[in-house]
Design an enzyme around this catalytic site. Structure first.
Site, PDB file in Angstrom:
ATOM      1  N   HIS A 266       0.813  -1.229   0.000  1.00  0.00           N
ATOM      2  CA  HIS A 266       0.000   0.000   0.000  1.00  0.00           C
ATOM      3  C   HIS A 266       0.842   1.273   0.000  1.00  0.00           C
ATOM      4  O   HIS A 266       0.289   2.369  -0.169  1.00  0.00           O
ATOM      5  CB  HIS A 266      -0.938   0.033   1.212  1.00  0.00           C
ATOM      6  CG  HIS A 266      -1.983  -1.031   1.214  1.00  0.00           C
ATOM      7  ND1 HIS A 266      -2.826  -1.233   0.145  1.00  0.00           N
ATOM      8  CD2 HIS A 266      -2.306  -1.961   2.143  1.00  0.00           C
ATOM      9  CE1 HIS A 266      -3.645  -2.244   0.428  1.00  0.00           C
ATOM     10  NE2 HIS A 266      -3.339  -2.708   1.615  1.00  0.00           N
TER      11      HIS A 266
ATOM     12  N   ASP B  16      -3.490 -10.610  -2.182  1.00  0.00           N
ATOM     13  CA  ASP B  16      -3.989 -10.013  -0.945  1.00  0.00           C
ATOM     14  C   ASP B  16      -5.432  -9.553  -1.158  1.00  0.00           C
ATOM     15  O   ASP B  16      -5.822  -9.185  -2.268  1.00  0.00           O
ATOM     16  CB  ASP B  16      -3.103  -8.819  -0.573  1.00  0.00           C
ATOM     17  CG  ASP B  16      -3.383  -8.251   0.800  1.00  0.00           C
ATOM     18  OD1 ASP B  16      -2.603  -8.536   1.718  1.00  0.00           O
ATOM     19  OD2 ASP B  16      -4.376  -7.512   0.951  1.00  0.00           O
TER      20      ASP B  16
ATOM     21  N   HIS C 142      -6.833  -6.861  -0.289  1.00  0.00           N
ATOM     22  CA  HIS C 142      -6.907  -5.429  -0.586  1.00  0.00           C
ATOM     23  C   HIS C 142      -6.128  -5.118  -1.859  1.00  0.00           C
ATOM     24  O   HIS C 142      -5.090  -5.732  -2.131  1.00  0.00           O
ATOM     25  CB  HIS C 142      -6.325  -4.603   0.567  1.00  0.00           C
ATOM     26  CG  HIS C 142      -7.021  -4.815   1.870  1.00  0.00           C
ATOM     27  ND1 HIS C 142      -6.556  -5.698   2.825  1.00  0.00           N
ATOM     28  CD2 HIS C 142      -8.159  -4.284   2.366  1.00  0.00           C
ATOM     29  CE1 HIS C 142      -7.372  -5.687   3.865  1.00  0.00           C
ATOM     30  NE2 HIS C 142      -8.348  -4.841   3.614  1.00  0.00           N
TER      31      HIS C 142
ATOM     32  N   ASP D 248      -5.213 -12.486   3.722  1.00  0.00           N
ATOM     33  CA  ASP D 248      -6.421 -11.939   4.329  1.00  0.00           C
ATOM     34  C   ASP D 248      -7.672 -12.145   3.474  1.00  0.00           C
ATOM     35  O   ASP D 248      -8.760 -11.698   3.850  1.00  0.00           O
ATOM     36  CB  ASP D 248      -6.247 -10.455   4.672  1.00  0.00           C
ATOM     37  CG  ASP D 248      -5.486  -9.668   3.640  1.00  0.00           C
ATOM     38  OD1 ASP D 248      -5.166 -10.227   2.567  1.00  0.00           O
ATOM     39  OD2 ASP D 248      -5.185  -8.492   3.896  1.00  0.00           O
TER      40      ASP D 248
END
Length: 309
Positions: free
Chosen positions: A122, A159, A161, A243
């Site tokens: 990120h 992931d 996200h 996740d």
């Protein structure tokens, strides 16, 4: 050939506030799950500033360095914190990713898993975000391209996200393909399917909340594997966030350890066909400690089997 595990005790020194999901216990659980496995264990070095400068301006590096506290915990943004041990941990996380690339490209290891924290996907050019300070896997990709002279690299990010930071750091470089499958809508709110980057080297694959293994596997068979094959990378990198597991508290996908093992094996198949089996995987998210540990172990078990083949 072998599978390398790159980590460092400094990554356990990055403290976050009590109750924060990106906690020291994440890495402790992953390393415990990998205990006793046939791995070449390698110490993550501190990243060279020249490698960071391939993706981040000097001002970003200096801002983080200046913010590092001598005691206590400080907040950089809504989700990202620093403690006295964070700066070293962040430098080891990026340095570990670079070291993994060196090992795999030199032939000292067939593939590698970088078990470090804080995560990186990120972090944008000049912005810390989502627990991330530096773009670890983007740093590794640029090192492979610029230092080792590879023609093309591909990064696959599963992931839950969107890897907004990796996209921001690499989308201007036509030598890098970035593929991100992620729940949408979900924080950070980016990663729509029509966002393909200036060189059409970005493949964003939004997944609806509730998507399970069948839907995940279908989109990889239909979209991801053909895109990677067409790009013909010299090295395959993986942002391995766990996740998207059905037990994770931060999102609503429904994957299991079997799904992570499956996608790892299929990506290794592609690497065998395209780039001599060279794979570098970097730990990203995963916030249910048991699910994270079991998923990471399933992922690494596949890497070990392929590295020994």
């Amino acid at each position: 050939m072998t599978t390398a595990l790159i980590t460092h005790p400094d990554c356990l020194g990055h403290e976050t506030p009590e109750g924060h999901p990106e906690q020291i216990a994440r890495l402790e659980h992953v390393l415990a799950a990998l205990e006793g496995k046939e791995l070449r264990r390698v110490t993550a070095p501190l990243v060279a500033e020249d490698d960071l400068l391939r993706v981040h301006p000097h001002s970003h590096i200096e801002t983080i360095r200046a913010a590092a506290p001598k005691e206590g915990i400080i907040q950089l943004d809504a989700d990202t914190y620093m403690s006295p041990g964070t700066l070293a941990a962040a430098h080891r996380a990026a340095g570990g990713a670079v070291r993994a690339v060196d090992l795999v490209i030199s032939g000292e290891a067939q593939n590698a898993f970088v078990a470090t924290r804080p995560p990186g996907h990120h972090a944008e050019r000049e912005t810390t975000m989502g627990f991330c300070l530096f773009g670890n896997i983007a740093v590794a990709a640029k090192h492979a391209l610029d230092h080792h002279g590879l023609s093309r690299v591909a990064i696959v990010d599963f992931d839950v996200h969107h890897g907004n930071g990796t996209q921001d750091l690499l989308e201007d470089d036509a030598r890098a393909l970035f593929v991100s499958s992620h729940q949408f809508p979900l924080w950070p709110g980016t990663g729509t399917a029509d966002d393909t980057g200036p060189h059409d080297t970005i493949l964003n694959l939004p997944l609806a909340p509730g998507t399970g293994g069948e839907g995940f596997r279908k989109i990889y068979e239909d979209k991801v594997f053909p895109a990677v094959t067409a790009f013909k990378p010299d090295l395959l990198l993986i942002s391995a966030g766990f996740d998207a597991h059905r037990d994770d508290p931060l999102a609503d996908l429904r994957l299991t350890e079997d799904d992570f093992a499956w996608v790892t094996g299929r990506l290794c198949d592609l690497a065998d066909d395209l780039c001599g089996g060279r794979v570098v995987s970097c730990l990203e998210g995963g916030y249910n400690l048991m699910a994270l540990a079991q998923s990471a172990a399933a992922h690494v078990d596949v890497l070990i089997a392929r590295g020994a083949a």
